[in-house]
Every structure is written in structure tokens, then in C-alpha cells.
Design an enzyme around this catalytic site. Structure first.
Site, PDB file in Angstrom:
ATOM      1  N   LYS B 100       0.923  -1.257   0.017  1.00  0.00           N
ATOM      2  CA  LYS B 100       0.020   0.037  -0.078  1.00  0.00           C
ATOM      3  C   LYS B 100       0.799   1.161  -0.021  1.00  0.00           C
ATOM      4  O   LYS B 100       1.856   1.480   1.056  1.00  0.00           O
ATOM      5  CB  LYS B 100      -0.965   0.044   1.307  1.00  0.00           C
ATOM      6  N   GLY B 161      -7.969   8.776   9.875  1.00  0.00           N
ATOM      7  CA  GLY B 161      -8.236   8.877  11.432  1.00  0.00           C
ATOM      8  C   GLY B 161      -9.277   9.886  11.795  1.00  0.00           C
ATOM      9  O   GLY B 161      -9.776  10.132  12.988  1.00  0.00           O
ATOM     10  N   ALA B 188      -9.447   5.193   4.369  1.00  0.00           N
ATOM     11  CA  ALA B 188      -9.283   6.123   5.184  1.00  0.00           C
ATOM     12  C   ALA B 188     -10.463   6.970   5.411  1.00  0.00           C
ATOM     13  O   ALA B 188     -11.456   7.150   4.472  1.00  0.00           O
ATOM     14  CB  ALA B 188      -8.213   7.180   4.860  1.00  0.00           C
ATOM     15  N   GLY B 189     -10.794   7.423   6.540  1.00  0.00           N
ATOM     16  CA  GLY B 189     -12.095   8.295   7.131  1.00  0.00           C
ATOM     17  C   GLY B 189     -13.134   8.016   7.429  1.00  0.00           C
ATOM     18  O   GLY B 189     -14.088   8.533   7.696  1.00  0.00           O
ATOM     19  N   ASN B 210      -9.052   1.382   9.900  1.00  0.00           N
ATOM     20  CA  ASN B 210      -8.232   0.824  10.869  1.00  0.00           C
ATOM     21  C   ASN B 210      -8.569   1.647  12.259  1.00  0.00           C
ATOM     22  O   ASN B 210      -9.400   0.961  12.987  1.00  0.00           O
ATOM     23  CB  ASN B 210      -6.543   1.365  10.636  1.00  0.00           C
ATOM     24  N   THR B 211      -8.543   2.961  12.161  1.00  0.00           N
ATOM     25  CA  THR B 211      -9.008   3.797  13.595  1.00  0.00           C
ATOM     26  C   THR B 211     -10.303   3.327  14.037  1.00  0.00           C
ATOM     27  O   THR B 211     -10.664   3.135  15.250  1.00  0.00           O
ATOM     28  CB  THR B 211      -8.691   5.118  13.180  1.00  0.00           C
TER      29      THR B 211
END
Lengths: 333, 265
Positions: B100, B161, B188-189, B210-211
Site C-alpha cells: 500500500k 483517522g 481512510a476516514g 483501521n482507527t
């Protein structure tokens, strides 16, 4: 009944609390330590020693709370100079959402607005609009605490063997292995988690309690130590590297302190250190019964806080043969 | 059940959730999240977890033991050169050509540096990597990335995040329509399962996050929630969603129903 002899391997915070607890109970103790001078190779030497049951449940370790609250009482009843001044948690204005999240995920706090923040820590006046205050939490100066526990144990008859290499120990009724990463050969699930910290000294700022700065990428805390010293910690990196502090980590930690108060810009950097936290898969310290040994390990970030409780439960086990299941590590736990 | 598996670089993936391995409260929590989500691909950061000389990490061994495909990333890299070096190290450490590619432009938004990204993707593709570029919805950049060798694109939903979800659904929709054949992953986001479901309903092929899981109060539980939302969103997309309309349109025929039901007045 003849006096039982117990070997304790490792003189970090687990070993020292264990020695103190068992000395008081009248056991004959030998403390084996690899380093030639006490504490120098111990992960505990780099600890912040916040005794913070509520803050430590973040991120998502609610099962720690009852254990930590019990442990805090043992700290209160112990021989050490513990400051019960609480913890202040702050965030830069633009990261207020971090504070709201922390509030939601923890208990035991009051939300303070600006005047109340200044009243709590006058030197931070005007710098932070909002803060969370955990009034029941405490902190202790870790290095003097370690020395005191050792001195008390020796005064009660414990024998300290420094510079001990290898696995040969005098015969004993029980062996308690508290070595942290040093015991990794015997404990396959143990892993190191790297931490980096700084010690700075400033006469311009006074703090009465640990201050945690929330930040999405670089959370940190500042713990006031005696004599105008402050401990700034700590990175948490899943790495086996024991090497010196990285420049980026140093920048992050010191930059975070500077952002709490610009007067820290005039502080002296006394120390920048890195070490490895011994950690079990759930990041909770545990007692492990294996190979005729009582292991106390997996301190992770909770070693100081939980040390007296683990010591007390190991004592119970030696005394009665019964173990506190909450603290017992089962493989694959 | 939704049909066809997702295929990226010749590999079929049953789960359309790709999960990051950072920020969990503990390795146990990460394992629980991987298990509960059924994910087959876990991303991990070489750079962040390496200190100094790149000491082997017990944590990596833990991730390897999860029996998932690894997607190393170049998180934290600020230049193409840094990303390329990190990718080469990752190939060595994790024995995979998958990477990635993340080249970060700005610390506040962590948005991709598209120029550096294209450069890194070209070089890495030339060196035999199978690249997963973290990009924006910019169509021009997307075309450059494809011609540089990428076969998958990973546009952001919102900055890393932030958990804000799909900040520009119009642009994401346009991107989907513009590249109907390219596997597209929203990366993301994403903050909550409904965000992921919305992207999947649009026709995105997968979600990387992830987050939102790692920082949830209960990561394994949240991972399961995301898996269900993603499956639901994908099924909805395949089932063809009805058009929106301005006026009410009753779902039961009205002819013949009495004006009042006198019994129940």
C-alpha cells in the site's frame, strides 16, 4: 514451622514490591538481580509511575479497573510517599474532540472549565479551556520508591545478590521470577513493546499532578518528580529494538511538553532513554505458574500501578495455595 | 447472497474489508477484530514499528500468525524515495509484492502527495510490486496511477483517522462511474459502519479501515459490525437500489380501500 526461603529473580518494581510484601510476612528472601548496580537495566527505571486506575482503562481495557482500584489502596497503605492529587487530562483546543472521547470512555472524572483548570494548576493559567480531572488518582516518584522498597526489604533481612548471571540459584521453597523481558526464554507469549521517555528539569513551572496531553498522533504525559524534575513519556511502539531514542520520538515528546507550556522551552534535558516493556497478548500484567516457578510478568504500561496487588496475590498463593483467577494467565488467554 | 468475489492482482478475496493493524489496545484485541470481521487482508506499517536498524518485531510474528494476507504500507513516508525504500524493506521482511503506497503531503490533513505518489507507484511497479495507492478522488491523478502500473485505486473517504465518512460522495460516485472496471477501495476516514455501507452501496469494491475499529470501545465487536455493514452494502449494490423520487409512491394499491376505517376510530 521453619522459616520458608524464597528466591525473587529481578529487582524491578514487581520484584521489589514482592520482596517488601514477603519480608513483612517473615519470609527469608534472596533477590537476584542481573545488573551490577540496582535498577539500571530495569524497565521500571523508565516508568512514569502514575497510579491512574481510571485513565489506564483507556484504550479499552475496562477489566483493569477493579484490579487497579484494589492496587491503589495497597499503595495508600504502603510505606511510600504517594501523592493523591489526581490526574489532569488536557487537549489542545483543536483536539477537544479527543477530550470528549476520553471522557466518554473513562469513569471517575470531572469536566473542568478554564478557571477551574487554572485553580488546579496555576502555571497552566489561560492555556487550556477544558480539562478532565480524575480526583482519585495518584502518582509516586518511581526511582525513590524503588530504592525505598529495596531498603525496607533489606532492613527486614532480605539478601540482595547483584550482577547475577545465568540460571543457578540457591535452593528455595519458592522461586518468583519477575524479570520482565529477561524471562522471555521461559515465556513464549511475552513480547517487548518499546517505550521512549525524557527527563527534563525546569524551575519555571510547577505541577502538582500528572498532566496527560491528548493528541490524535502524539499523546504524552508529564509527571512532576521531586526537585523540579519532570518525566515526559512515553512512546508505545511494537518493536524489539532496545536502541537509543529516535530523533522523531524525542521531538514528539519534547514538542508535546513545549506545547503544554512554552516555559518548558527553557527546561534542561536531563535524560532521553528507551527501554522495552514486557507485555502479554492482552497487555495486562499477570501471574503465571509454570515450570515450578511463579512468574509475575507482562507489566506493559501498568507495572507500577498493579505491582502491590500482584505481590499480595502471590503471597496469598504461597500461603494458601489459592490463586486470584483474575490475575492468573492462561495460555491463549 | 452477493455473487462474485473481489479479485485484486489475480487474488480472490472473500471478504471486502481490509483491516489495519495499528492502534489496538492489545494484540489480543487485534486478533479478536481480525477473527470477528473475517477479513483476509491486514495492513501493517513497517516504518512506524521499526526503530533504528529495523529490529525484527515480535508483533510482526503475531500478525503473521493470524493467517491472513499481509498488505504492508508506507505510512508516514513524505517523499517517493522514502516510500520506495520502505516498500523494498517491506518486501524483504514480509515476503510479499503487495504494497500500500502512501506518500503524505501534509501533517495536518495527512492527505496524499499525488505527485510523489505517481512517482513511487511507477518505480515500484517497474520493480515488480503490486501497488495499492492511497489517493484522492482526483480523476487525473487516478489515470496517472493506472498508467504507472496500479491495478487498484484507494481513494480516501475523509482524512486519515477523522472518522468523518464520505466527505465528497459526488466525487466518489463520479470516480466509480469513470472507472467501472478498476477495483476501487475506500481507504481512510471511515468512522462508522453506515459510512462503509454507503460506499459499498455506491459500488465500491472494498473498504480499508483501521482507527474506526482499533479505537472503538470494543474493537472485536466493531469489526464484526463493519463486516456486516460491508456485506449489506455490497448486497444492496448487486440487488440494484431503487431510484429516488420526489413524490410519495405507495407500496400497496390504494384503489378500493375505505376512506375511514370506522371500526378503529
Amino acid at each position: 514451622m521453619t522459616q520458608q526461603t524464597i528466591n525473587i529473580i529481578g529487582a524491578g518494581i514487581f520484584g521489589l514490591w514482592q520482596a517488601y510484601t514477603l519480608s513483612r510476612a517473615g519470609f527469608k528472601l534472596r533477590i537476584y538481580e542481573r545488573s551490577k548496580t540496582p535498577f539500571t537495566s530495569s524497565a521500571s527505571w523508565l516508568a512514569g509511575a502514575m497510579l491512574a486506575p481510571y485513565c489506564e482503562t483507556e484504550p479499552s481495557q475496562p477489566e483493569l479497573l477493579p484490579l487497579s482500584l484494589e492496587a491503589l489502596e495497597l499503595w495508600r497503605d504502603g510505606p511510600l510517599d504517594v501523592s493523591f492529587n489526581g490526574t489532569l487530562v488536557i487537549a489542545p483546543p483543536r483536539d477537544k474532540v479527543e477530550l470528549m472521547g476520553f471522557q466518554k470512555r473513562t469513569e471517575g472524572h470531572d469536566w473542568l472549565k478554564h478557571d477551574a483548570v487554572s485553580a488546579m494548576e496555576p502555571d497552566l493559567e489561560g492555556r487550556f479551556e477544558d480539562a478532565l480531572f480524575y480526583k482519585e488518582e495518584a502518582h509516586v516518584a518511581p526511582r525513590p520508591a524503588m530504592q525505598r522498597l529495596l531498603d525496607e526489604s533489606i532492613a527486614m533481612g532480605a539478601e540482595l545478590i547483584l550482577g547475577h548471571e545465568g540460571e543457578d540459584y540457591a535452593a528455595a521453597d519458592h522461586t518468583i521470577d519477575t524479570r520482565g523481558i529477561g524471562a522471555a526464554n521461559g515465556l513464549s507469549e511475552l513480547r517487548p513493546v518499546r517505550g521512549e521517555m525524557a527527563v527534563i528539569r525546569s524551575s519555571e513551572i510547577h505541577l502538582s499532578r500528572p498532566v496527560r496531553l491528548l493528541h490524535p498522533r502524539v499523546p504524552c504525559y508529564i509527571v512532576p518528580w521531586p526537585d523540579q524534575y519532570f518525566m515526559v513519556g512515553a512512546t508505545v511502539v511494537e518493536s524489539d529494538d532496545e536502541g537509543p531514542v529516535l530523533l522523531r520520538s524525542g521531538l514528539e515528546l519534547l514538542g508535546a511538553a513545549f506545547s503544554v507550556h512554552p516555559a518548558f522551552g527553557q527546561a534542561q534535558i536531563i535524560e532521553l532513554s528507551a527501554g522495552l516493556r514486557p507485555s502479554l497478548p492482552n497487555n495486562i500484567p499477570r501471574i503465571l505458574l509454570q515450570d515450578d516457578r511463579i512468574y509475575v510478568n507482562g507489566a506493559y504500561r501498568h507495572g507500577f500501578l498493579l505491582a502491590p496487588l500482584l505481590a499480595a496475590r502471590v503471597y496469598d498463593y504461597i500461603n494458601t495455595g489459592a490463586i486470584d483467577e483474575r490475575l492468573l494467565h492462561a495460555s491463549g488467554d | 447472497m452477493p455473487d462474485g468475489a473481489l479479485k485484486v492482482y489475480g487474488v480472490e478475496l472473500g471478504s471486502r474489508l481490509l483491516l489495519g493493524s495499528a492502534l489496538y489496545p492489545s494484540p489480543d484485541s487485534l486478533s479478536g477484530a481480525v477473527k470477528n470481521s473475517g477479513t483476509e487482508v491486514v495492513t501493517l506499517s513497517l516504518r512506524r514499528e521499526t526503530s533504528g536498524d529495523g529490529a525484527a518485531s515480535t508483533f510482526w510474528e503475531h500478525i503473521k500468525s493470524l493467517n491472513v494476507r499481509l498488505l504492508p504500507n508506507t505510512a508516514g513516508c513524505r517523499t517517493a524515495k522514502e516510500a520506495i525504500t520502505t516498500a523494498l524493506m517491506a518486501r524483504e521482511v514480509f515476503s510479499t509484492n503487495w504494497i500500500k503506497v502512501e506518500v503524505i503531503a501534509n501533517d495536518d490533513t495527512l492527505q496524499p502527495d499525488l505527485f510523489g505518489l505517481v512517482e513511487a507507484v511507477r518505480e515500484l511497479s517497474d520493480q515488480g510490486f503490486q501497488v495499492f495507492p492511497y489517493t484522492t478522488e482526483d480523476l487525473g491523478a487516478a489515470e496517472r496511477l493506472l498508467s504507472a502500473g496500479a491495478e487498484v485505486l484507494m481513494p480516501w473517504g475523509a482524512p486519515i483517522g477523522t472518522g468523518r465518512g464520505l466527505m465528497n460522495p459526488y466525487a466518489l460516485m463520479t470516480m466509480r462511474n469513470y472507472f467501472p472496471e478498476v477495483p476501487l477501495v475506500v481507504d481512510a476516514g471511515i468512522g462508522k459502519p453506515s459510512h462503509a455501507a454507503a460506499a459499498m452501496e455506491m459500488g465500491y469494491d472494498a473498504i480499508l479501515l483501521n482507527t474506526a475499529v482499533a479505537r472503538a470501545g470494543n474493537p472485536p465487536l466493531m469489526a464484526g459490525a463493519f463486516a456486516k455493514a460491508i456485506e449489506a452494502g455490497r448486497a444492496a449494490h448487486e440487488a440494484l437500489i431503487i431510484e429516488e423520487r420526489d413524490m410519495a409512491s405507495p407500496s400497496t394499491p390504494q384503489a378500493g380501500t375505505p376512506f375511514f376505517d370506522l371500526e378503529n376510530l
